[in-house]
Each structure stands twice: as C-alpha cells, then as structure tokens.
Design a protein around this motif. Structure first.
Motif, PDB file in Angstrom:
ATOM      1  N   ALA A 311      47.433  28.789  -8.450  1.00 50.32           N
ATOM      2  CA  ALA A 311      47.382  27.751  -7.604  1.00 50.32           C
ATOM      3  C   ALA A 311      48.209  27.309  -7.906  1.00 50.32           C
ATOM      4  CB  ALA A 311      45.968  27.307  -8.452  1.00 50.32           C
ATOM      5  N   GLY A 312      49.020  26.358  -7.728  1.00 44.99           N
ATOM      6  CA  GLY A 312      50.650  25.331  -7.714  1.00 44.99           C
ATOM      7  C   GLY A 312      51.684  26.153  -7.512  1.00 44.99           C
ATOM      8  N   THR A 313      50.880  27.120  -7.816  1.00 45.61           N
ATOM      9  CA  THR A 313      52.955  28.652  -7.547  1.00 45.61           C
ATOM     10  C   THR A 313      53.029  28.782  -5.823  1.00 45.61           C
ATOM     11  OG1 THR A 313      51.710  30.218  -8.709  1.00 45.61           O
ATOM     12  CG2 THR A 313      53.983  30.899  -7.205  1.00 45.61           C
ATOM     13  N   GLY A 314      54.932  27.770  -5.894  1.00 47.81           N
ATOM     14  CA  GLY A 314      55.521  27.707  -5.238  1.00 47.81           C
ATOM     15  C   GLY A 314      55.684  29.332  -3.726  1.00 47.81           C
ATOM     16  N   LEU A 315      55.771  28.472  -2.737  1.00 48.95           N
ATOM     17  CA  LEU A 315      55.399  29.340  -1.630  1.00 48.95           C
ATOM     18  C   LEU A 315      57.124  29.696  -0.835  1.00 48.95           C
ATOM     19  CD1 LEU A 315      51.802  29.189  -0.202  1.00 48.95           C
ATOM     20  CD2 LEU A 315      52.839  30.839  -1.842  1.00 48.95           C
ATOM     21  N   GLY A 316      57.446  28.177  -0.362  1.00 50.49           N
ATOM     22  CA  GLY A 316      58.193  28.107   0.580  1.00 50.49           C
ATOM     23  C   GLY A 316      58.614  26.747   0.691  1.00 50.49           C
ATOM     24  N   ILE A 317      59.582  26.376   1.284  1.00 46.32           N
ATOM     25  CA  ILE A 317      59.892  24.746   2.182  1.00 46.32           C
ATOM     26  C   ILE A 317      59.038  24.513   3.243  1.00 46.32           C
ATOM     27  CG2 ILE A 317      61.894  23.349   2.043  1.00 46.32           C
ATOM     28  CD1 ILE A 317      61.457  24.188  -0.398  1.00 46.32           C
ATOM     29  N   GLU A 318      58.735  23.751   3.186  1.00 48.72           N
ATOM     30  CA  GLU A 318      58.453  22.760   4.788  1.00 48.72           C
ATOM     31  C   GLU A 318      59.146  22.574   5.881  1.00 48.72           C
ATOM     32  OE1 GLU A 318      56.761  18.654   6.668  1.00 48.72           O
ATOM     33  OE2 GLU A 318      57.567  19.312   4.293  1.00 48.72           O
ATOM     34  N   GLY A 319      59.234  24.122   6.828  1.00 47.71           N
ATOM     35  CA  GLY A 319      59.698  23.595   7.997  1.00 47.71           C
ATOM     36  C   GLY A 319      59.614  23.436   9.146  1.00 47.71           C
ATOM     37  N   ASN A 320      60.701  23.774   9.662  1.00 47.32           N
ATOM     38  CA  ASN A 320      60.171  23.887  11.663  1.00 47.32           C
ATOM     39  C   ASN A 320      60.531  25.045  12.819  1.00 47.32           C
ATOM     40  OD1 ASN A 320      59.887  22.092  14.285  1.00 47.32           O
ATOM     41  ND2 ASN A 320      62.312  21.583  14.574  1.00 47.32           N
ATOM     42  N   THR A 321      60.246  25.839  12.201  1.00 43.55           N
ATOM     43  CA  THR A 321      59.992  27.141  12.333  1.00 43.55           C
ATOM     44  C   THR A 321      59.560  27.742  13.836  1.00 43.55           C
ATOM     45  OG1 THR A 321      59.745  28.413  10.564  1.00 43.55           O
ATOM     46  CG2 THR A 321      62.010  27.999  10.612  1.00 43.55           C
ATOM     47  N   GLY A 322      60.007  28.498  14.953  1.00 49.03           N
ATOM     48  CA  GLY A 322      58.748  28.846  15.770  1.00 49.03           C
ATOM     49  C   GLY A 322      58.291  27.504  16.752  1.00 49.03           C
ATOM     50  N   ASN A 323      57.124  27.829  17.457  1.00 53.94           N
ATOM     51  CA  ASN A 323      56.930  27.018  18.123  1.00 53.94           C
ATOM     52  C   ASN A 323      56.224  25.451  17.582  1.00 53.94           C
ATOM     53  OD1 ASN A 323      55.845  26.093  20.207  1.00 53.94           O
ATOM     54  ND2 ASN A 323      53.855  27.102  20.341  1.00 53.94           N
ATOM     55  N   SER A 324      57.213  25.127  16.854  1.00 52.11           N
ATOM     56  CA  SER A 324      56.655  23.830  16.416  1.00 52.11           C
ATOM     57  C   SER A 324      58.055  22.295  16.911  1.00 52.11           C
ATOM     58  CB  SER A 324      57.297  23.803  14.659  1.00 52.11           C
ATOM     59  OG  SER A 324      57.494  22.805  13.987  1.00 52.11           O
ATOM     60  N   THR A 325      57.925  21.279  16.507  1.00 52.35           N
ATOM     61  CA  THR A 325      58.151  20.177  17.939  1.00 52.35           C
ATOM     62  C   THR A 325      59.098  19.403  16.085  1.00 52.35           C
ATOM     63  OG1 THR A 325      56.378  18.677  17.525  1.00 52.35           O
ATOM     64  CG2 THR A 325      57.060  20.170  19.290  1.00 52.35           C
ATOM     65  N   ALA A 326      58.512  20.124  14.945  1.00 44.77           N
ATOM     66  CA  ALA A 326      59.340  18.399  13.534  1.00 44.77           C
ATOM     67  C   ALA A 326      58.748  19.249  12.447  1.00 44.77           C
ATOM     68  CB  ALA A 326      57.961  16.967  14.151  1.00 44.77           C
ATOM     69  N   ALA A 327      59.290  19.432  10.753  1.00 44.67           N
ATOM     70  CA  ALA A 327      58.856  20.006   9.801  1.00 44.67           C
ATOM     71  C   ALA A 327      57.703  19.485   9.384  1.00 44.67           C
ATOM     72  CB  ALA A 327      60.077  19.724   9.445  1.00 44.67           C
ATOM     73  N   HIS A 328      56.909  20.360   9.450  1.00 47.12           N
ATOM     74  CA  HIS A 328      55.500  20.505   8.750  1.00 47.12           C
ATOM     75  C   HIS A 328      54.845  21.865   8.372  1.00 47.12           C
ATOM     76  CE1 HIS A 328      54.445  22.024  13.083  1.00 47.12           C
ATOM     77  NE2 HIS A 328      53.286  22.354  12.247  1.00 47.12           N
ATOM     78  N   LEU A 329      53.872  21.996   7.276  1.00 43.61           N
ATOM     79  CA  LEU A 329      52.692  22.697   6.967  1.00 43.61           C
ATOM     80  C   LEU A 329      51.339  23.718   8.560  1.00 43.61           C
ATOM     81  CD1 LEU A 329      52.156  25.266   5.499  1.00 43.61           C
ATOM     82  CD2 LEU A 329      50.841  23.593   4.656  1.00 43.61           C
ATOM     83  N   HIS A 330      51.965  24.540   8.971  1.00 49.63           N
ATOM     84  CA  HIS A 330      50.625  24.319   9.547  1.00 49.63           C
ATOM     85  C   HIS A 330      49.388  25.345   9.040  1.00 49.63           C
ATOM     86  CE1 HIS A 330      47.808  25.635  13.122  1.00 49.63           C
ATOM     87  NE2 HIS A 330      47.937  27.128  12.799  1.00 49.63           N
TER      88      HIS A 330
END
Length: 361
Positions: A311-330
C-alpha cells in the motif's frame, strides 16, 4: 427558506425544495459483532429486519410500520437512524435538528403530526412519511436502485437527484448513501447480516487513498454525458469513480497515483485512446478483487506485470490520456472471477462502499 443542519456523528444536509448544503460525512462506525456471513451474491434489498440489532425492541414495530409507509425495507430505516443520531432519541444537532430521526423544526411541523420531536416512535413514523414523499418526487427515474435514490434525495434534495437522473456526483452524498446501504446489509438485515462492507469484502489491512489530496468528481452509476465527450453507453453510465487533484489542468500531468492496498500487478498498457494508459492489479487480500486504474500520463507508469507491491507504492502520474476531458484518475473495481484482460463493464461493482469502510471517502 432553506433549512440547514449538522447531524450528530458526521453531518449530512437535510433538504427541502430540492436543495441542500452538502457537508462532509465521515465513514460509519465499525461493528465487531458478526451475526452471520454474507454470500457472494447478497444484496441489501431483502425484506428481513434483524430486530435484535435495534437498541430498543419496542421500536421494532414502529420501524416495520414506517417501512410499509415509505415503501422501503425496514433495515434501511434502521440504518438511516444510526447514521443520523446513533439511536439517541435526545439528540440535538448544532443547527437544531432533534430526536431519533433528526428533523429540523420546520420539517417536523410538516411530518410530525403534532407529536413531541423527542418521542422516538413519533420520529420513526415521521421518517416513514418523509421518505414516502421523497420516493414520490423522484419516481420518474427508472432502472436504478430506489433505495439508493431516495437516500440521495434525502441528502442532496430530490431536485438535484432529478437533475442528474441519479445519485449526484457529490462526495458527501455518495458517502451518505453508501454508509446507509452498508449498515442496512451488514448490521440490520436478517438475510444479509455479515462483517464486511456492501458488495466488496477484502480482508483486513491498512488502506490509503489511490490519489491523495484529490476530490471525487464523478461517482459510480448513471450520469449525464460529460461535457466534451461523445454520448454513448460508456459515457452515460460511469463504471468507476473519478478523482482529480486539479493539478493537471495546464500540462495534463497531475499527482502520483498510489496502490490503495497490497497488490499484484497484472496488466500495464500505454495507450493514447480508450482507457488511456492503464494499470490493472489483483488485491492480495482475500477475496482477491481486481482494481483498474485509468488515464495515467504517458510514460509515467512505474510498475510492471507480476510485480507485488505494498500500500502506498507509486503507480504513475494522474493524467489525461484516452477518452478523458481533464487530468484525473478513473478507479474501477472488478469482480474476482473476471478475466484480467477481457473485462466487460458488467463485471464492475461500485467501489464506494469499500472506500467508505476503509475510511477513504
């Protein structure tokens, strides 16, 4: 005039005229007594109230009668009372809400039928009448769980629920609904009583927020087509939760996404379309649910398949790739029997109750 109150034990907004002032609602209390186990297909819609969970047995007939008036199983009314007052008939909030069901004076004048607001039986009866009226006001919404909708209407207002054609994307409202449904299943239902939160019961362990210092921007379930997105079955029903820190507005790169609990990474995809850059992982705690993280910034992912992380290990940076209109995590939760690579949307479940149970929402 709009009434406002702060409820004992966490706070929710009583609504009149379809409006409310949302307040933060913390996670519900944890119950150590486990009257049974929850089967894998159990839902909190059974008709049996676990009467022994109600603090005073003389309140049980009133709950069952109020449930018939409301058209909602009695375990939901019991769960709401716990969320509102903790079963304290003398409760008074800072804003003046009173009694077991925490009615504001103006609302009590409408639904209390002239009784004492501190009379617990009268409070339960008024609760049934009020929930009945809320059900009527949102009756035009079809194809959704009526229990979820009526408690969303109680918290955020029937007008707001009608506006969003479902549970609105407010953190406080979604937490409030999840808390009541969790308690209804886990504590007050004779048929579903058990030890875990609604629908998803991984094992014990420390959990952290998958996107620290973010806010919930879209909940699980039906929603209006997001601005700027093509309207289709995938955009008008949200199959997970969206979180955003707001830090990626200019660059499309936000904050670090982390593992909420111990995980085994099963899939890492770098994509520009669809889900965008994506990581899937199995929870290492029983029963091994699959977590799905979408829309990482390109080139930011830090893990690889078959890697086991804490728990707490970094996975990556919140971004805006794909079908997305703003940087976020789904963030999606997928049933454990699903195929890691061939997931279909029918395999997803609402992540909200588990995050409430773990103190994240």
């Amino acid at each position: 005039m709009i009434n406002r109150r702060t409820l004992i034990g966490g706070g929710a907004g009583l609504v009149l005229g379809g409006l409310a002032i949302p307040l933060f609602l913390g996670p519900g209390p944890h119950h150590d007594q486990s009257p049974g186990t929850v089967g894998p297909g159990c839902t909190p819609t059974g008709q049996g109230l676990r009467a022994q969970a109600v603090p005073r047995q003389e309140w049980v007939p009133a709950l069952e009668a109020a449930a018939r008036v409301a058209g909602i199983p009695a375990q939901f009314l019991a769960a709401q009372i716990e969320a509102e007052s903790g079963w304290n008939p003398e409760a008074v909030s800072a804003a003046g809400a009173r009694g077991l069901a925490q009615f504001m004076p103006g609302t009590w004048d409408q639904y209390g039928n002239g009784a004492d607001p501190f009379d617990p039986v009268a409070g339960i009866r008024a609760q049934g009448r009020y929930l009945h009226d809320l059900r009527g006001r949102i009756a035009g919404i079809t194809g959704q769980d009526p229990q979820r909708l009526v408690f969303a209407a109680y918290n955020a207002g029937p007008g707001t629920v009608l506006k969003y054609a479902g549970i609105p994307p407010f953190r406080e409202t979604q937490s409030y609904v999840a808390k009541i449904l969790d308690l209804a299943q886990r504590v007050y239902s004779a048929e579903c009583a058990g030890t875990g939160p609604l629908e998803l019961r991984p094992g014990k362990g420390a959990w952290v927020h998958p996107l620290p210092h973010s806010r919930l921007t879209s909940g699980y379930g039906p929603r209006p087509c997001p601005a700027g997105a093509a309207c289709n079955p995938w955009t008008t029903f949200h199959f997970g939760l969206d979180f955003s820190t707001g830090r990626g507005r200019a660059t499309g790169r936000g904050a670090m996404v982390v593992a909420p609990t111990a995980l085994r990474i099963t899939l890492v995809q770098e994509l520009a379309g669809g889900y965008g850059s994506r990581i899937m992982a199995r929870c290492l705690l029983e029963p091994g649910y699959i977590f799905d993280f979408h829309h990482f910034a390109l080139g930011s992912m830090l893990v690889h398949p078959q890697q086991e992380i804490e728990a707490g290990t970094g996975l990556g940076i919140e971004g805006n790739t794909g079908n997305s209109t703003a940087a976020h995590l789904h963030f999606q939760v997928i049933k454990p029997e699903s195929n890691d690579r061939q997931m279909i949307h029918a395999d997803t479940i609402d992540p909200t109750p588990i995050l409430v149970e773990k103190g994240i929402l």
